[in-house]
Scaffold this motif. Structure first.
Motif, PDB file in Angstrom:
ATOM      1  N   TYR A   5       9.614  -8.317   7.427  1.00  0.00           N
ATOM      2  CA  TYR A   5      10.392  -8.840   6.307  1.00  0.00           C
ATOM      3  C   TYR A   5      10.647  -7.716   5.315  1.00  0.00           C
ATOM      4  N   ILE A   6      11.592  -7.937   4.422  1.00  0.00           N
ATOM      5  CA  ILE A   6      12.005  -6.903   3.473  1.00  0.00           C
ATOM      6  C   ILE A   6      11.403  -7.209   2.109  1.00  0.00           C
ATOM      7  N   LEU A   7      10.764  -6.218   1.528  1.00  0.00           N
ATOM      8  CA  LEU A   7      10.216  -6.355   0.175  1.00  0.00           C
ATOM      9  C   LEU A   7      11.330  -6.250  -0.851  1.00  0.00           C
ATOM     10  N   GLU A   8      11.084  -6.811  -2.024  1.00  0.00           N
ATOM     11  CA  GLU A   8      12.018  -6.599  -3.126  1.00  0.00           C
ATOM     12  C   GLU A   8      12.120  -5.098  -3.371  1.00  0.00           C
ATOM     13  N   GLU A   9      13.287  -4.640  -3.766  1.00  0.00           N
ATOM     14  CA  GLU A   9      13.531  -3.209  -3.934  1.00  0.00           C
ATOM     15  C   GLU A   9      12.544  -2.557  -4.908  1.00  0.00           C
ATOM     16  N   ALA A  10      12.252  -3.219  -6.015  1.00  0.00           N
ATOM     17  CA  ALA A  10      11.325  -2.636  -7.001  1.00  0.00           C
ATOM     18  C   ALA A  10       9.918  -2.485  -6.415  1.00  0.00           C
ATOM     19  N   VAL A  11       9.486  -3.462  -5.638  1.00  0.00           N
ATOM     20  CA  VAL A  11       8.161  -3.401  -5.015  1.00  0.00           C
ATOM     21  C   VAL A  11       8.139  -2.319  -3.946  1.00  0.00           C
ATOM     22  N   ARG A  12       9.194  -2.221  -3.148  1.00  0.00           N
ATOM     23  CA  ARG A  12       9.269  -1.200  -2.112  1.00  0.00           C
ATOM     24  C   ARG A  12       9.200   0.200  -2.713  1.00  0.00           C
ATOM     25  N   LEU A  13       9.951   0.437  -3.783  1.00  0.00           N
ATOM     26  CA  LEU A  13       9.937   1.748  -4.444  1.00  0.00           C
ATOM     27  C   LEU A  13       8.576   2.035  -5.076  1.00  0.00           C
ATOM     28  N   GLN A  14       7.983   1.032  -5.710  1.00  0.00           N
ATOM     29  CA  GLN A  14       6.652   1.192  -6.284  1.00  0.00           C
ATOM     30  C   GLN A  14       5.636   1.561  -5.200  1.00  0.00           C
ATOM     31  N   ASN A  15       5.697   0.862  -4.054  1.00  0.00           N
ATOM     32  CA  ASN A  15       4.750   1.114  -2.976  1.00  0.00           C
ATOM     33  C   ASN A  15       4.906   2.518  -2.400  1.00  0.00           C
ATOM     34  N   GLU A  16       6.132   2.982  -2.277  1.00  0.00           N
ATOM     35  CA  GLU A  16       6.360   4.355  -1.822  1.00  0.00           C
ATOM     36  C   GLU A  16       5.752   5.347  -2.813  1.00  0.00           C
ATOM     37  N   ARG A  17       5.944   5.084  -4.107  1.00  0.00           N
ATOM     38  CA  ARG A  17       5.393   5.953  -5.147  1.00  0.00           C
ATOM     39  C   ARG A  17       3.864   5.966  -5.090  1.00  0.00           C
ATOM     40  N   LEU A  18       3.257   4.771  -4.915  1.00  0.00           N
ATOM     41  CA  LEU A  18       1.794   4.685  -4.855  1.00  0.00           C
ATOM     42  C   LEU A  18       1.243   5.388  -3.614  1.00  0.00           C
TER      43      LEU A  18
ATOM     44  N   VAL B 216      -1.902   8.447   0.341  1.00  0.00           N
ATOM     45  CA  VAL B 216      -2.162   7.610   1.510  1.00  0.00           C
ATOM     46  C   VAL B 216      -1.223   8.003   2.652  1.00  0.00           C
ATOM     47  N   PHE B 217       0.022   8.282   2.316  1.00  0.00           N
ATOM     48  CA  PHE B 217       1.021   8.723   3.280  1.00  0.00           C
ATOM     49  C   PHE B 217       1.097   7.806   4.497  1.00  0.00           C
TER      50      PHE B 217
ATOM     51  N   SER C  23      -0.972   5.829   5.962  1.00  0.00           N
ATOM     52  CA  SER C  23      -2.122   5.770   6.860  1.00  0.00           C
ATOM     53  C   SER C  23      -2.858   4.466   6.573  1.00  0.00           C
ATOM     54  N   TYR C  24      -2.662   3.484   7.432  1.00  0.00           N
ATOM     55  CA  TYR C  24      -3.140   2.135   7.153  1.00  0.00           C
ATOM     56  C   TYR C  24      -4.258   1.722   8.095  1.00  0.00           C
ATOM     57  N   PRO C  25      -5.160   0.878   7.650  1.00  0.00           N
ATOM     58  CA  PRO C  25      -5.336   0.452   6.265  1.00  0.00           C
ATOM     59  C   PRO C  25      -6.101   1.512   5.471  1.00  0.00           C
ATOM     60  N   THR C  26      -5.752   1.639   4.228  1.00  0.00           N
ATOM     61  CA  THR C  26      -6.505   2.461   3.293  1.00  0.00           C
ATOM     62  C   THR C  26      -6.822   1.596   2.085  1.00  0.00           C
ATOM     63  N   VAL C  27      -8.075   1.625   1.684  1.00  0.00           N
ATOM     64  CA  VAL C  27      -8.530   0.905   0.497  1.00  0.00           C
ATOM     65  C   VAL C  27      -8.914   1.964  -0.535  1.00  0.00           C
ATOM     66  N   VAL C  28      -8.197   1.962  -1.655  1.00  0.00           N
ATOM     67  CA  VAL C  28      -8.480   2.903  -2.739  1.00  0.00           C
ATOM     68  C   VAL C  28      -9.108   2.125  -3.881  1.00  0.00           C
ATOM     69  N   LEU C  29     -10.253   2.605  -4.329  1.00  0.00           N
ATOM     70  CA  LEU C  29     -10.953   2.011  -5.470  1.00  0.00           C
ATOM     71  C   LEU C  29     -10.739   2.907  -6.675  1.00  0.00           C
ATOM     72  N   THR C  30     -10.318   2.293  -7.781  1.00  0.00           N
ATOM     73  CA  THR C  30     -10.069   3.068  -8.998  1.00  0.00           C
ATOM     74  C   THR C  30     -10.875   2.490 -10.155  1.00  0.00           C
ATOM     75  N   ASP C  31     -10.992   3.301 -11.193  1.00  0.00           N
ATOM     76  CA  ASP C  31     -11.573   2.777 -12.425  1.00  0.00           C
ATOM     77  C   ASP C  31     -10.507   1.969 -13.150  1.00  0.00           C
ATOM     78  N   SER C  32     -10.836   1.494 -14.321  1.00  0.00           N
ATOM     79  CA  SER C  32      -9.899   0.633 -15.053  1.00  0.00           C
ATOM     80  C   SER C  32      -8.704   1.403 -15.616  1.00  0.00           C
ATOM     81  N   GLU C  33      -8.718   2.726 -15.463  1.00  0.00           N
ATOM     82  CA  GLU C  33      -7.589   3.548 -15.904  1.00  0.00           C
ATOM     83  C   GLU C  33      -6.688   3.951 -14.734  1.00  0.00           C
ATOM     84  N   GLY C  34      -7.064   3.517 -13.521  1.00  0.00           N
ATOM     85  CA  GLY C  34      -6.267   3.854 -12.350  1.00  0.00           C
ATOM     86  C   GLY C  34      -6.652   5.158 -11.683  1.00  0.00           C
ATOM     87  N   MET C  35      -7.749   5.778 -12.133  1.00  0.00           N
ATOM     88  CA  MET C  35      -8.215   7.031 -11.535  1.00  0.00           C
ATOM     89  C   MET C  35      -9.059   6.712 -10.303  1.00  0.00           C
ATOM     90  N   GLU C  36      -8.752   7.380  -9.210  1.00  0.00           N
ATOM     91  CA  GLU C  36      -9.453   7.106  -7.951  1.00  0.00           C
ATOM     92  C   GLU C  36     -10.938   7.447  -8.058  1.00  0.00           C
TER      93      GLU C  36
END
Length: 166
Positions: A106-119, A125-126, A128-141
């Motif tokens: 299925y196709i993601l909404e364009e904004a979500v697709r672009l956000q996911n590419e950016r993330l 991650v490039f 490479s699935y599945p990858t689980v990234v844990l971050t602090d509350s500031e988004g730092m890995e």
């Protein structure tokens, strides 16, 4: 030679169970400790909103980079861990959950697709699935992991150790 015969016997049995029954491979290999599936957790697809929620609550963020409809280890992680009560209980107390999906069916909404590419680039991650990234509350890995066999209880212990929780 005996091990090879045993392996072939077990593989054939699992294949027959999957072929003739209403059972998936993930369920065959999932933990056998009685943990039941629970109501679906509230996974966000909006990173910025989740980051704001993490900052406000002081919780960690878990970013689940997945190919939800085509990646066998991603599907196994979801079925064996992310949909089970031990993970559900842990997540409610400690995590803000973000799904970063790259589906094929299925196709993601364009904004979500672009956000996911950016993330994918920001968190290296490039795709490479599945990858689980844990971050602090500031988004730092803080840490990253992937699918691990052993079921929900073992995976929660693993996440706790990565986050320095008891």
């Amino acid at each position: 030679m005996k091990l090879l015969g045993l392996f072939i016997f077990i593989t054939a049995g699992v294949s027959l169970a999957v072929y003739f029954g209403n059972i998936s491979k993930a369920e065959v290999f999932s933990e056998v400790n009685g943990t039941e599936r629970v109501e679906a957790l509230n996974w966000s697809t909006n990173f910025e909103e989740s980051l704001a929620e993490a900052k406000e609550s002081g919780k960690f963020m878990l970013l689940f980079f997945t190919g939800s409809d085509w990646c066998p280890p991603c599907i196994a992680l979801d079925r064996e861990v992310l949909s089970k009560k031990p993970f559900h209980d842990f997540a409610k107390e400690h995590l803000i959950l973000v799904k970063v999906d790259e589906p094929e069916g299925y196709i993601l909404e364009e904004a979500v697709r672009l956000q996911n590419e950016r993330l994918n680039v920001i968190y290296r991650v490039f795709f490479s699935y599945p990858t689980v990234v844990l971050t602090d509350s500031e988004g730092m890995e803080i840490a990253r992991t992937s699918y691990r066999m052993g079921g929900a209880n073992r995976y929660v212990r693993h996440l706790k150790s990565l986050l320095g929780l008891k």
